[in-house]
Design a protein around this motif. Structure first.
Motif, mmCIF file in Angstrom:
data_model
loop_
_atom_site.group_PDB
_atom_site.id
_atom_site.type_symbol
_atom_site.label_atom_id
_atom_site.label_comp_id
_atom_site.label_asym_id
_atom_site.label_seq_id
_atom_site.Cartn_x
_atom_site.Cartn_y
_atom_site.Cartn_z
ATOM 1 N N GLY A 179 19.364 -8.169 -7.629
ATOM 2 C CA GLY A 179 19.733 -9.543 -7.304
ATOM 3 C C GLY A 179 18.922 -10.562 -8.076
ATOM 4 O O GLY A 179 18.784 -10.487 -9.302
ATOM 5 N N LEU A 180 18.354 -11.537 -7.352
ATOM 6 C CA LEU A 180 17.570 -12.605 -7.970
ATOM 7 C C LEU A 180 16.160 -12.170 -8.343
ATOM 8 O O LEU A 180 15.438 -12.919 -9.001
ATOM 9 C CB LEU A 180 17.468 -13.807 -7.013
ATOM 10 N N PHE A 181 15.776 -10.959 -7.926
ATOM 11 C CA PHE A 181 14.379 -10.549 -8.033
ATOM 12 C C PHE A 181 14.209 -9.279 -8.862
ATOM 13 O O PHE A 181 15.139 -8.490 -9.026
ATOM 14 C CB PHE A 181 13.790 -10.292 -6.642
ATOM 15 N N THR A 182 12.983 -9.088 -9.329
ATOM 16 C CA THR A 182 12.536 -7.794 -9.827
ATOM 17 C C THR A 182 11.449 -7.315 -8.876
ATOM 18 O O THR A 182 10.501 -8.053 -8.580
ATOM 19 C CB THR A 182 11.979 -7.891 -11.248
ATOM 20 N N TYR A 183 11.610 -6.089 -8.379
ATOM 21 C CA TYR A 183 10.688 -5.520 -7.396
ATOM 22 C C TYR A 183 9.796 -4.483 -8.064
ATOM 23 O O TYR A 183 10.245 -3.723 -8.931
ATOM 24 C CB TYR A 183 11.462 -4.856 -6.256
ATOM 25 N N PHE A 184 8.543 -4.430 -7.604
ATOM 26 C CA PHE A 184 7.580 -3.463 -8.118
ATOM 27 C C PHE A 184 6.933 -2.736 -6.943
ATOM 28 O O PHE A 184 6.547 -3.368 -5.956
ATOM 29 C CB PHE A 184 6.493 -4.157 -8.949
ATOM 30 N N PHE A 185 6.815 -1.430 -7.076
ATOM 31 C CA PHE A 185 6.177 -0.616 -6.047
ATOM 32 C C PHE A 185 4.913 -0.001 -6.638
ATOM 33 O O PHE A 185 4.935 0.548 -7.744
ATOM 34 C CB PHE A 185 7.138 0.472 -5.556
ATOM 35 N N PHE A 186 3.819 -0.092 -5.887
ATOM 36 C CA PHE A 186 2.538 0.405 -6.384
ATOM 37 C C PHE A 186 1.581 0.613 -5.220
ATOM 38 O O PHE A 186 1.883 0.271 -4.072
ATOM 39 C CB PHE A 186 1.940 -0.575 -7.406
ATOM 40 N N ARG A 187 0.443 1.187 -5.510
ATOM 41 C CA ARG A 187 -0.649 1.286 -4.545
ATOM 42 C C ARG A 187 -1.886 0.671 -5.182
ATOM 43 O O ARG A 187 -2.029 0.683 -6.412
ATOM 44 C CB ARG A 187 -0.906 2.741 -4.131
ATOM 45 N N GLU A 188 -2.768 0.122 -4.351
ATOM 46 C CA GLU A 188 -3.953 -0.553 -4.873
ATOM 47 C C GLU A 188 -5.039 -0.580 -3.809
ATOM 48 O O GLU A 188 -4.781 -0.329 -2.621
ATOM 49 C CB GLU A 188 -3.611 -1.984 -5.295
ATOM 50 N N ASN A 189 -6.258 -0.912 -4.223
ATOM 51 C CA ASN A 189 -7.337 -1.129 -3.270
ATOM 52 C C ASN A 189 -7.036 -2.394 -2.478
ATOM 53 O O ASN A 189 -6.731 -3.442 -3.054
ATOM 54 C CB ASN A 189 -8.678 -1.264 -3.993
ATOM 55 N N ALA A 190 -7.110 -2.295 -1.161
ATOM 56 C CA ALA A 190 -6.708 -3.401 -0.289
ATOM 57 C C ALA A 190 -7.813 -4.446 -0.196
ATOM 58 O O ALA A 190 -8.888 -4.169 0.344
ATOM 59 C CB ALA A 190 -6.362 -2.867 1.095
ATOM 60 N N VAL A 191 -7.543 -5.643 -0.715
ATOM 61 C CA VAL A 191 -8.555 -6.704 -0.670
ATOM 62 C C VAL A 191 -8.731 -7.245 0.743
ATOM 63 O O VAL A 191 -9.800 -7.746 1.098
ATOM 64 C CB VAL A 191 -8.179 -7.864 -1.620
ATOM 65 N N GLU A 192 -7.692 -7.145 1.578
ATOM 66 C CA GLU A 192 -7.767 -7.711 2.928
ATOM 67 C C GLU A 192 -8.410 -6.768 3.933
ATOM 68 O O GLU A 192 -8.612 -7.137 5.098
ATOM 69 C CB GLU A 192 -6.368 -8.114 3.413
ATOM 70 N N HIS A 193 -8.727 -5.533 3.505
ATOM 71 C CA HIS A 193 -9.360 -4.566 4.404
ATOM 72 C C HIS A 193 -10.863 -4.812 4.417
ATOM 73 O O HIS A 193 -11.544 -4.667 3.401
ATOM 74 C CB HIS A 193 -9.054 -3.142 3.940
ATOM 75 N N ASP A 194 -11.397 -5.198 5.575
ATOM 76 C CA ASP A 194 -12.788 -5.645 5.659
ATOM 77 C C ASP A 194 -13.798 -4.511 5.827
ATOM 78 O O ASP A 194 -14.978 -4.693 5.543
ATOM 79 C CB ASP A 194 -12.954 -6.628 6.831
ATOM 80 N N CYS A 195 -13.348 -3.364 6.312
ATOM 81 C CA CYS A 195 -14.283 -2.277 6.635
ATOM 82 C C CYS A 195 -14.213 -1.183 5.575
ATOM 83 O O CYS A 195 -13.434 -0.229 5.699
ATOM 84 C CB CYS A 195 -13.977 -1.703 8.014
ATOM 85 N N GLY A 196 -14.999 -1.316 4.535
ATOM 86 C CA GLY A 196 -15.028 -0.294 3.499
ATOM 87 C C GLY A 196 -13.844 -0.395 2.554
ATOM 88 O O GLY A 196 -13.063 -1.343 2.580
ATOM 89 N N LYS A 197 -13.708 0.633 1.735
ATOM 90 C CA LYS A 197 -12.668 0.659 0.710
ATOM 91 C C LYS A 197 -11.512 1.537 1.156
ATOM 92 O O LYS A 197 -11.717 2.664 1.609
ATOM 93 C CB LYS A 197 -13.262 1.199 -0.600
ATOM 94 N N THR A 198 -10.295 1.011 1.042
ATOM 95 C CA THR A 198 -9.113 1.804 1.367
ATOM 96 C C THR A 198 -7.967 1.393 0.456
ATOM 97 O O THR A 198 -7.983 0.314 -0.143
ATOM 98 C CB THR A 198 -8.703 1.618 2.842
ATOM 99 N N VAL A 199 -6.976 2.261 0.352
ATOM 100 C CA VAL A 199 -5.821 2.022 -0.510
ATOM 101 C C VAL A 199 -4.608 1.703 0.355
ATOM 102 O O VAL A 199 -4.375 2.362 1.371
ATOM 103 C CB VAL A 199 -5.537 3.259 -1.395
ATOM 104 N N TYR A 200 -3.847 0.684 -0.033
ATOM 105 C CA TYR A 200 -2.586 0.347 0.624
ATOM 106 C C TYR A 200 -1.447 0.491 -0.380
ATOM 107 O O TYR A 200 -1.631 0.281 -1.586
ATOM 108 C CB TYR A 200 -2.592 -1.096 1.136
ATOM 109 N N SER A 201 -0.284 0.831 0.142
ATOM 110 C CA SER A 201 0.926 0.842 -0.677
ATOM 111 C C SER A 201 1.581 -0.528 -0.598
ATOM 112 O O SER A 201 1.594 -1.163 0.460
ATOM 113 C CB SER A 201 1.890 1.925 -0.191
ATOM 114 N N ARG A 202 2.132 -0.974 -1.707
ATOM 115 C CA ARG A 202 2.671 -2.334 -1.789
ATOM 116 C C ARG A 202 4.081 -2.346 -2.374
ATOM 117 O O ARG A 202 4.471 -1.461 -3.137
ATOM 118 C CB ARG A 202 1.812 -3.198 -2.709
ATOM 119 N N VAL A 203 4.797 -3.416 -2.022
ATOM 120 C CA VAL A 203 5.981 -3.829 -2.757
ATOM 121 C C VAL A 203 5.743 -5.276 -3.157
ATOM 122 O O VAL A 203 5.303 -6.092 -2.348
ATOM 123 C CB VAL A 203 7.276 -3.679 -1.925
#
Length: 365
Positions: free
Chosen positions: A160-184
């Motif tokens: 449609g009007l968008f291009t979507y990207f799927f990825f995983r990254e280190n979560a900047v909003e996670h306050d307790c240590g380092k963790t990975v979140y999946s994103r769109v």
């Protein structure tokens, strides 16, 4: 593939008569000066090849990009004669230097290339980058870990009007240590960048977390996206998720409706005022302010300073994209799924979604 790529076509038959046939072999030879220079570094012998990281068939053309011994290069060829190169362009920002870096790309119907990769030799400058076509080149903000934080890019889709990207990254909003979140993430295809603020940079970049977990009083999360498959007929996106590499191996398959993704992007943002502040919900001031509303004569005349300031700081969505079902469609412990393909098969009374799941060692159905 290294050196050459074999392109296979699936010839449809009846029932078990479907068969794969070799359509053509795509030669991808190294440019000798780059190869020779690369070989001066003994610890890079294995990487001093031309690893294909982008291979897109669109219309009657095949677009490929290879690492070319740490000197990325892209080329276009005709589908019926892939041994002949029509055009060759610089592969920087379209293909990674290092074959170990994950990347993805898609070409839209208008001929624009959207690539998600690392732009520099060191791999410290990840970007979602648009090039080719008639629109101006744009990228995500440079050296801003809140936009992209050591991402591993998985897939890209033109919808449609968008291009979507799927990825995983280190979560900047996670306050307790380092963790990975999946994103769109998504961007508007008619985005032309900002003026003064966000010049040559996306003004419509947004990203949201994908949730794939086992339900319970304390949910068990599969945080690391490995592969996706899009079913356009049903606006459904399947994803393979795994646990962290340092934890007990476990895998799951979840599916997401495009409407659920859209709902998350139409919701509130999550914003951190300063490094010592908590991440808090923030109202979306102008949802989708640019997509589909641009004036062709003066496409960025509506981009006020306030709008650009909001676009610069508000990009992480507060709502998490929830899957179609409460629990994953498939779960398996002690194994890590890696790839996924989904086929729709007509049964006697209904349609069935048949999943082909790769584990790195074998394929499961």
């Amino acid at each position: 593939c290294v050196g050459s790529c074999a392109i296979w076509w699936l010839e449809e038959g009846t029932g078990s008569q479907d068969s794969w046939v070799l359509f053509s072999e795509l030669p991808l030879t190294l440019s000798s000066p780059f190869h020779i220079n690369c070989l001066y570094f003994p610890f890079l012998q294995e990487e001093c090849q031309n690893y294909v990281r982008v291979l897109i068939v669109y219309g009657k053309k095949v677009f490929t990009c290879g690492t070319n011994a740490f000197s990325p290069v892209c080329s276009s060829r005709q589908v019926g004669n892939v041994s002949k190169t029509i055009d060759k362009i610089n592969g920087v920002a379209r293909c990674p230097y290092d074959p170990r870096h994950n990347s993805t790309a898609v070409i839209t119907s208008r001929g624009e290339l959207y690539a998600a990769t690392v732009i520099d030799f060191s791999g410290r400058d990840p970007a979602i980058y648009r090039s080719l076509g008639k629109v101006p080149p744009l990228r995500t903000a440079q050296y801003n870990s809140k936009w992209l934080n050591e991402p591993n890019f998985i897939a890209a889709y033109d919808i449609g009007l968008f291009t979507y990207f799927f990825f995983r990254e280190n979560a900047v909003e996670h306050d307790c240590g380092k963790t990975v979140y999946s994103r769109v993430a998504r961007v508007c295809k008619n985005d032309i960048g900002g003026r003064f603020l966000l010049e040559d940079t996306w003004t419509t970049f947004m990203k949201a977390r994908l949730n794939c977990s086992r339900s319970g009083e304390i949910p068990f999360y599969y945080n690391e996206l490995q592969s996706t498959f899009y079913l356009p007929e049903q606006d459904l996106i399947y994803g393979v998720f795994t646990t962290n590499v340092n934890s007990i191996a476990a895998s799951a398959v979840c599916a997401f409706n495009l409407s659920a993704i859209t709902q998350a992007f139409n919701g509130t943002f999550r914003y951190q005022e300063n490094p010592r502040s908590a991440w808090l919900p923030t109202i979306n001031p102008i949802p989708n302010f640019q997509c589909g509303t641009l004036n062709d004569n003066s496409p960025n005349e509506n981009l006020t300073e306030r709008i650009l300031q909001d676009a610069q700081r508000l990009f992480l969505m507060n709502d998490v994209v929830q899957p179609v079902s409460v629990d994953p469609y498939v779960t398996q412990d002690s194994i890590r799924f890696s790839k996924l393909v989904v086929d729709i098969v007509q049964g006697k009374d209904t349609l069935y979604h048949v999943m082909y799941i790769g584990t790195g060692k074998r394929i499961q159905v």
